[in-house]
Write an enzyme that holds these catalytic residues in place. Structure first.
Site, mmCIF file in Angstrom:
data_model
loop_
_atom_site.group_PDB
_atom_site.id
_atom_site.type_symbol
_atom_site.label_atom_id
_atom_site.label_comp_id
_atom_site.label_asym_id
_atom_site.label_seq_id
_atom_site.Cartn_x
_atom_site.Cartn_y
_atom_site.Cartn_z
ATOM 1 N N ARG A 64 0.845 -1.261 -0.059
ATOM 2 C CA ARG A 64 0.153 -0.003 0.034
ATOM 3 C C ARG A 64 0.871 1.174 -0.109
ATOM 4 O O ARG A 64 1.460 1.514 1.201
ATOM 5 C CB ARG A 64 -0.978 0.007 1.129
ATOM 6 N N ALA A 76 -10.675 -6.531 -2.053
ATOM 7 C CA ALA A 76 -11.393 -5.269 -1.880
ATOM 8 C C ALA A 76 -11.303 -4.688 -3.074
ATOM 9 O O ALA A 76 -10.048 -4.892 -4.009
ATOM 10 C CB ALA A 76 -11.156 -4.466 -0.688
ATOM 11 N N SER A 113 -13.772 7.064 6.710
ATOM 12 C CA SER A 113 -13.049 8.416 7.536
ATOM 13 C C SER A 113 -14.270 9.384 7.439
ATOM 14 O O SER A 113 -13.980 10.435 6.538
ATOM 15 C CB SER A 113 -12.042 8.741 6.684
ATOM 16 N N PRO A 114 -15.179 9.345 8.190
ATOM 17 C CA PRO A 114 -16.247 10.562 7.972
ATOM 18 C C PRO A 114 -15.619 11.900 8.010
ATOM 19 O O PRO A 114 -16.556 12.926 7.947
ATOM 20 C CB PRO A 114 -17.201 10.199 9.065
ATOM 21 N N GLU A 119 -15.726 8.151 1.421
ATOM 22 C CA GLU A 119 -15.559 6.730 0.991
ATOM 23 C C GLU A 119 -16.578 5.636 1.885
ATOM 24 O O GLU A 119 -16.636 5.931 3.026
ATOM 25 C CB GLU A 119 -14.210 6.184 1.354
ATOM 26 N N GLU A 140 -3.843 -3.403 -14.109
ATOM 27 C CA GLU A 140 -2.422 -3.585 -14.674
ATOM 28 C C GLU A 140 -1.408 -2.930 -13.619
ATOM 29 O O GLU A 140 -0.220 -3.203 -13.800
ATOM 30 C CB GLU A 140 -2.146 -3.097 -16.222
#
Lengths: 184, 184
Positions: A64, A76, A113-114, A119, A140
């Site tokens: 990440r 996910a 993440s309000p 999201e 890709e």
């Protein structure tokens, strides 16, 4: 009862990328004063708690960039434009793990993440997994390693911070709770 | 084993606000190709599962501009520069709810949105609550209503999507799991 609502007085788009859009908003607070709000817009995502016939949890190991580290997560991915969450869940499961599932149950959705982002993640439970011969390819620019963990191993991964993100910790805790409730 | 790491070739700051910083990065993928990464940097946050002596969960009702809706959350807030998570947890609990706590136990930390943000939330369990006569004031742009819910009410709020964010759903599920494990 006083309203807590904040009215948008002005909104300016700062950045529009492939994944996120960033807005800077001037808002009117409940007390009449003004404040600035930094808002990240995101298309929303799905996450899949997928259990193999041996009752192992299907996970992907993934680098990440935002964290500059490798963590282990449940499969996910982001919703494509107009895509239904359930279709997205089946697509991401197949692309990231090669599995297709017989049953797919929506569990719940949550905002990650309000405080600054819209999201939302829709979480599904997938069972009746079979490996597909020629699964659909991932994006890709996506690279993952497949891992299948027992619940005990997953709990250990949480302790060791190899599992380290909200949706996966929710998933592990969900399975722990189901086990605790059925063995009561 | 192939590394999954993505090396940063170039990074450009797009926006630097009061809360978030946004970067656009060019990265080198494990296969040697290049891709772009949109990264939101955040100072990190804390969240507090606080239980009253009557075993109610302390919550705050809050308007979230990013969502354009009111949701019910466990007390939480951003880390100030150089602030320890435990100090931040005590500060946010007092500011948002007026409660101080005797015991504060770190439970775990998680990243909220590893796909695009480095926000981490440190979750604490607070017990031995007492109301402070003159609690520290909230940020001047923050407005909340205090709510104290039983676990059953909180579970119902999750179903009704009044509780709708990752840290609070984690907190409710954590308490459900503790209850299920102790009444086994």
């Amino acid at each position: 009862m006083n309203s807590l609502e904040e009215k948008t007085l002005h909104s300016k788009e700062i950045f529009s990328g492939k994944i996120i859009t960033v807005e800077l908003q001037d808002v009117k607070l409940p007390n009449g004063k003004q404040a600035k709000r930094e808002i990240v817009k995101h298309p929303g995502a799905v996450a899949v708690i997928a259990l193999t016939n041996e009752n192992r949890i299907v996970m992907v190991e993934q680098y990440r960039k935002a964290l500059e580290k490798i963590i282990v997560e449940i499969p996910a991915g982001k919703l494509e434009k107009g895509e239904e969450p359930a279709s997205c869940a089946r697509r991401e499961l197949e692309e990231e793990t090669g599995y297709v599932c017989e049953s797919l149950e929506p569990l719940l959705s949550f905002y990650t993440s309000p405080g600054f982002a819209d999201e939302i993640v829709h979480v599904f439970l997938a069972k009746g997994l079979t490996k597909k011969e020629n699964p659909a390819a991932m994006d890709e620019d996506e690279f993952v390693n497949l891992k299948e963990l027992t619940l005990e191993e997953a709990i250990q991964y949480v302790k060791e911070q190899k599992i380290y993100d909200a949706k996966t910790i929710y998933g592990v805790q969900y399975l722990q709770l189901q086990e605790a409730l059925t063995t009561k």
